[in-house]
Design an enzyme around this catalytic site. Structure first.
Site, PDB file in Angstrom:
ATOM      1  CG  ASN A  23      -1.859  -1.143   1.302  1.00  0.00           C
ATOM      2  OD1 ASN A  23      -1.816  -1.921   2.249  1.00  0.00           O
ATOM      3  ND2 ASN A  23      -2.705  -1.297   0.309  1.00  0.00           N
ATOM      4  CG  ASN A  40      -5.348  -7.373  -0.983  1.00  0.00           C
ATOM      5  OD1 ASN A  40      -4.550  -7.291  -0.033  1.00  0.00           O
ATOM      6  ND2 ASN A  40      -6.387  -6.570  -1.088  1.00  0.00           N
ATOM      7  CG  HIS A  41      -4.122  -3.284  -2.426  1.00  0.00           C
ATOM      8  ND1 HIS A  41      -5.190  -2.763  -3.124  1.00  0.00           N
ATOM      9  CD2 HIS A  41      -4.538  -3.472  -1.148  1.00  0.00           C
ATOM     10  CE1 HIS A  41      -6.214  -2.618  -2.295  1.00  0.00           C
ATOM     11  NE2 HIS A  41      -5.852  -3.051  -1.090  1.00  0.00           N
ATOM     12  CG  HIS A  97      -1.299  -9.740   2.345  1.00  0.00           C
ATOM     13  ND1 HIS A  97      -0.718  -8.643   2.949  1.00  0.00           N
ATOM     14  CD2 HIS A  97      -2.368  -9.260   1.651  1.00  0.00           C
ATOM     15  CE1 HIS A  97      -1.387  -7.555   2.621  1.00  0.00           C
ATOM     16  NE2 HIS A  97      -2.410  -7.905   1.844  1.00  0.00           N
ATOM     17  CG  HIS A 153      -5.202  -8.050   4.265  1.00  0.00           C
ATOM     18  ND1 HIS A 153      -5.269  -7.293   3.110  1.00  0.00           N
ATOM     19  CD2 HIS A 153      -6.492  -8.390   4.553  1.00  0.00           C
ATOM     20  CE1 HIS A 153      -6.537  -7.212   2.707  1.00  0.00           C
ATOM     21  NE2 HIS A 153      -7.298  -7.847   3.559  1.00  0.00           N
ATOM     22  CG  HIS A 187      -3.622  -1.795   7.039  1.00  0.00           C
ATOM     23  ND1 HIS A 187      -3.896  -0.730   6.200  1.00  0.00           N
ATOM     24  CD2 HIS A 187      -3.079  -2.755   6.247  1.00  0.00           C
ATOM     25  CE1 HIS A 187      -3.532  -1.026   4.959  1.00  0.00           C
ATOM     26  NE2 HIS A 187      -3.042  -2.265   4.968  1.00  0.00           N
TER      27      HIS A 187
END
Length: 274
Positions: free
Chosen positions: A40, A67-68, A153, A178, A180
Site C-alpha cells: 500500500n 492483494n494490492h 497476507h 493485511h 493494518h
C-alpha cells in the site's frame, strides 16, 4: 541474528516513517535483516519502482506484497527485474515476479523470504498451504536457508494461525499482514517459530486503516458510492515484529512487538531499551 519485519506501508506517512527511522534502527538495533510489506506504499494502493527502490535504499532487504500487488500497473513489469520484491507465491502459474527470494543478511546468512495470500474473505488464489510447502521444501531451514521469514497476507486470524502451526519448526518467523491492525499475540510456537497474527501498518494511526477517516465513516453510514479513499496525512508510526534467531538452528530465541510513533503505545525489543 536479529530480524525486523515491518507491516504494510500505507502512503506517504508510512514511507516517511520508514525512510526517517529505519537507517538508524538498523545500526542502533544491530539488525541483520529487514523485511517490509509495501503493498500500500503508493498512495495506499500498490507500489511503484521508485518507491520500491527508496525502501531498499532505506534498509529493506526484501519487500513483500499482497492483494494490492498490481494496483500500480508498472509493477507487472519492474517486478521481473527487482528480485527483492516478492508477490504472493500462490498467484497462478505465469504471473509475473516471484513468490519467494533468498537475500543475504548483513551477517552473511541466507534468508528465505516467502509471501503468500490467504483465501478466506480474500480473492480466490491457489492453495496458500501448498505454496508454502513448495517454497520451504525447495529451500529448507537449516539445509539451504539459515533463516526463513513468511509473510502470510490474509484477513482471517484463524487462517493465519493455521499457517503458523503448519510451519512451526520449519520457519524462523510467520507473521500476518493485511488488516493494518497490530495484534497482541506475539509469541514463539512450540516448535520454535516466532509468530504474530498481524504486524500492523506503517502509517498514520489517526485514521481508518491508514486512510482519512471521513469517507470510510460516510460509507458505513450511507451505503452509497462516494469519493476515492485517500491516505491520512499525519505523522506515521512504525509497527512490526523484531525477532532474535538462534544462528545454529534458525529458530526463534525471542520475539517482541515493535511500535514506534504517535497514536500507539510504544513497544521495542529489550536490546533497544536504555
Amino acid at each position: 541474528m536479529r530480524f525486523l519485519f515491518l507491516g504494510d506501508i500505507v502512503g506517504r506517512p508510512g514511507r516517511i516513517a520508514v525512510q526517517d527511522r529505519l537507517p538508524r534502527l538498523r545500526d542502533q538495533w544491530k539488525l541483520d535483516c529487514v523485511v517490509i510489506n509495501g503493498e500500500n506504499a503508493a498512495g495506499g494502493f500498490g507500489i511503484t519502482e521508485a518507491i520500491c527502490d527508496e525502501l531498499i535504499a532505506a534498509g529493506a532487504d526484501a519487500v513483500t506484497l499482497g492483494n494490492h500487488s498490481w494496483d500500480q500497473r508498472e509493477a507487472l513489469v519492474f517486478i521481473e527485474r527487482q528480485d527483492r520484491l516478492v508477490r504472493p507465491a500462490n498467484y497462478p502459474k505465469g504471473t509475473p515476479g516471484r513468490g519467494a527470494t533468498v537475500v543475504e543478511a548483513r551477517n552473511g546468512a541466507r534468508v528465505l523470504v516467502v509471501n503468500v495470500m490467504g483465501r478466506i474473505f480474500m480473492e480466490a488464489l491457489d492453495d496458500p498451504f501448498a505454496a508454502m510447502e513448495r517454497e520451504l521444501s525447495a529451500c529448507p531451514l537449516g539445509e539451504v536457508a539459515d533463516a526463513v521469514i513468511v509473510d502470510f497476507h490474509a484477513e482471517a486470524t484463524s487462517e493465519k494461525q493455521a499457517a503458523g502451526y503448519f510451519l512451526d519448526g520449519r520457519a524462523s518467523l510467520v507473521v500476518g499482514t493485511h488488516t493494518h491492525v497490530p495484534t497482541s499475540d506475539t509469541r514463539i510456537l512450540p516448535g520454535g517459530t516466532a509468530y504474530q497474527s498481524d504486524a500492523g501498518m506503517c502509517g498514520d494511526y489517526d485514521s481508518i486503516l491508514g486512510m482519512q477517516k471521513e469517507e470510510p465513516v460516510r460509507r458505513f453510514l450511507q451505503k452509497t458510492p462516494g469519493a476515492r479513499l485517500e491516505p491520512a496525512t499525519g505523522e506515521g508510526s512504525l509497527s512490526g515484529v523484531a525477532v532474535e534467531i538462534d544462528d545454529a538452528t534458525g529458530l526463534a530465541k525471542a520475539v517482541w512487538p515493535v511500535r514506534l510513533g504517535p497514536h500507539l503505545s510504544e513497544a521495542v525489543p529489550p536490546w533497544a531499551q536504555g
